[in-house]
Design a protein around this motif. Sequence first.
Motif, PDB file in Angstrom:
ATOM      1  N   LEU A 222     -14.830  -7.960 -49.767  1.00  0.00           N
ATOM      2  CA  LEU A 222     -13.992  -8.821 -48.937  1.00  0.00           C
ATOM      3  C   LEU A 222     -14.283 -10.291 -49.215  1.00  0.00           C
ATOM      4  CD1 LEU A 222     -14.345  -7.177 -45.386  1.00  0.00           C
ATOM      5  CD2 LEU A 222     -12.410  -6.911 -46.957  1.00  0.00           C
ATOM      6  N   LEU A 223     -13.251 -11.119 -49.076  1.00  0.00           N
ATOM      7  CA  LEU A 223     -13.392 -12.567 -48.982  1.00  0.00           C
ATOM      8  C   LEU A 223     -13.180 -12.929 -47.519  1.00  0.00           C
ATOM      9  CD1 LEU A 223     -11.231 -13.751 -52.019  1.00  0.00           C
ATOM     10  CD2 LEU A 223     -13.725 -13.584 -51.905  1.00  0.00           C
ATOM     11  N   TYR A 236     -12.100 -27.464 -43.189  1.00  0.00           N
ATOM     12  CA  TYR A 236     -13.357 -27.078 -43.852  1.00  0.00           C
ATOM     13  C   TYR A 236     -13.422 -25.555 -43.877  1.00  0.00           C
ATOM     14  CZ  TYR A 236     -18.414 -26.015 -44.074  1.00  0.00           C
ATOM     15  OH  TYR A 236     -19.649 -25.495 -44.389  1.00  0.00           O
ATOM     16  N   TRP A 237     -13.591 -25.006 -45.068  1.00  0.00           N
ATOM     17  CA  TRP A 237     -13.644 -23.554 -45.252  1.00  0.00           C
ATOM     18  C   TRP A 237     -15.041 -23.139 -45.711  1.00  0.00           C
ATOM     19  CZ3 TRP A 237      -9.782 -20.093 -44.145  1.00  0.00           C
ATOM     20  CH2 TRP A 237      -8.491 -20.609 -43.971  1.00  0.00           C
ATOM     21  N   ALA A 400     -18.492 -20.037 -51.388  1.00  0.00           N
ATOM     22  CA  ALA A 400     -18.113 -21.433 -51.601  1.00  0.00           C
ATOM     23  C   ALA A 400     -17.867 -22.123 -50.266  1.00  0.00           C
ATOM     24  CB  ALA A 400     -16.858 -21.516 -52.476  1.00  0.00           C
ATOM     25  N   SER A 401     -18.053 -23.438 -50.258  1.00  0.00           N
ATOM     26  CA  SER A 401     -17.623 -24.243 -49.114  1.00  0.00           C
ATOM     27  C   SER A 401     -16.773 -25.390 -49.658  1.00  0.00           C
ATOM     28  CB  SER A 401     -18.825 -24.772 -48.325  1.00  0.00           C
ATOM     29  OG  SER A 401     -19.722 -25.475 -49.146  1.00  0.00           O
ATOM     30  N   VAL A 402     -15.598 -25.561 -49.069  1.00  0.00           N
ATOM     31  CA  VAL A 402     -14.626 -26.532 -49.582  1.00  0.00           C
ATOM     32  C   VAL A 402     -13.866 -27.160 -48.419  1.00  0.00           C
ATOM     33  CG1 VAL A 402     -14.292 -25.388 -51.821  1.00  0.00           C
ATOM     34  CG2 VAL A 402     -12.899 -24.696 -49.856  1.00  0.00           C
ATOM     35  N   PHE A 410      -6.925 -20.656 -48.772  1.00  0.00           N
ATOM     36  CA  PHE A 410      -8.259 -20.755 -49.384  1.00  0.00           C
ATOM     37  C   PHE A 410      -8.419 -19.809 -50.562  1.00  0.00           C
ATOM     38  CE2 PHE A 410      -9.295 -16.975 -46.874  1.00  0.00           C
ATOM     39  CZ  PHE A 410     -10.250 -16.329 -47.647  1.00  0.00           C
ATOM     40  N   LYS A 411      -7.850 -18.619 -50.481  1.00  0.00           N
ATOM     41  CA  LYS A 411      -8.074 -17.633 -51.539  1.00  0.00           C
ATOM     42  C   LYS A 411      -7.404 -18.033 -52.845  1.00  0.00           C
ATOM     43  CE  LYS A 411      -4.314 -14.561 -49.983  1.00  0.00           C
ATOM     44  NZ  LYS A 411      -3.471 -14.655 -51.180  1.00  0.00           N
ATOM     45  N   ASP A 412      -6.394 -18.909 -52.753  1.00  0.00           N
ATOM     46  CA  ASP A 412      -5.737 -19.408 -53.968  1.00  0.00           C
ATOM     47  C   ASP A 412      -6.349 -20.732 -54.422  1.00  0.00           C
ATOM     48  OD1 ASP A 412      -3.924 -17.246 -53.945  1.00  0.00           O
ATOM     49  OD2 ASP A 412      -2.660 -18.295 -52.494  1.00  0.00           O
TER      50      ASP A 412
END
Length: 429
Positions: A222-223, A236-237, A400-402, A410-412
């Motif tokens: 899973l993501l 913020y992800w 990751a943190s972005v 986010f997944k793309d």
Amino acid sequence: MLRKEQNEFLTQTGPGTPMGRLFRSYWVPALLASELPENECPPVRVKLLSERLIAWRDTQGRYSLIDEFCAHRGTSLWVGRNEESGLRCPYHGWKYDWTGQCIDVPSEPQESGFCQKIKLKSYALVKRGDVLWAYMGAPERQPALPEFEFATVKPTQTYTSKRLQECNWLQALEGGIDSSHTSWLHRGELEIDPLHRGSKGNQYNLGDMRPHFEVTESPGGLLIGARRNAEGGKYYWRITQWIMPCITMIAPRADHPTGGHFWVPVDDENCMVWNWDYHSVRDLTPEEVTAMKNGAGRHVIYEEGNSWRARANKDNDFLIDRAAQKAGISYSGVAGFAMQDSSIQELMGPIVDRTKENLVSTDNGIIMARHRLMRAAKALVEKGEMPPGTDPVHQRVRAASVVLASDQAFKDAAKDEMMVRPGVAHARV
């Protein structure tokens, strides 16, 4: 919530159980390589997936993982003599080679061929990074060796520890999947812990206590994207990877080392939590390694005389400090990320009764992980399908943190950041 039979299905991993068969499809951490430091060193007890085993290293340096008990009258081979390319039981002198094959029964004539009929159960044990990995499934279905990035970088870039946790593996794993508790349980640690402080992400965690979760399946698991408000209408992800069956990768902060966990069943009421930290583009500093050895980040200080049990444990109420809790220094009163998680999970009991749960939207990752585990175990048992997470491609991934614009998925947008790219640093905030 889960039905009683579903809870039992997911939490039982001994021989012959569906989840036990699932776990036996993977390479799992069994020991630190430092536990078998040299040829003919003393054997080490290993309990894994409810099986009692002995790990040792023979005269030629070959790693061995075999049944703990001598086939003669059941003496533990932990007291065995590691000598001359074999492990000899001191009770009557029966001797075994690294494959578990009996090679000497002193009381029987050699020409009788008796010892050739005796072979202990044995499993593959290989060194990868600073971990010894065990494969306990059918030899003909053995997958490729693990390709997790922390195990393939230079030794100076990585650090691994482990700790015993006195609860079932699943409730420990679910704590690793659940990112929403960071803003509560760990809030006092974010700017105190030397492996976390100074990150802009800490401000986002503490500034938005109601994260929005988006969870999607990946090839290996899973993501899990936890979205919080950032400046200028952006988000913020924190993107966590769950790799089946028991791996969680944690989103990095600032330029600190990043890492994650393996939540490996010892038996149905205990698990070994493996904690790794590494940096993808530089060596760990002496200060970082010292902090890890002193219990910072995901690591712990051990109880004296017990190698893998934490000094703060259920027998001393996890050294809870009510004054620190009241003052807000530690939100729960328990010090340290690892022990905050461990205390919460162990206090649920050895195996939590999931029929009594009341789940909410932030539990979507946990819900999806449970269902994917059940699907994979049933497909393995009923159809012989190899489960996700065994393919090295599924393992060469990152958390990751972005910070992204509000209209970006986010997944793309973070797709490249979630793949291992040698020589390229993690995406971090």
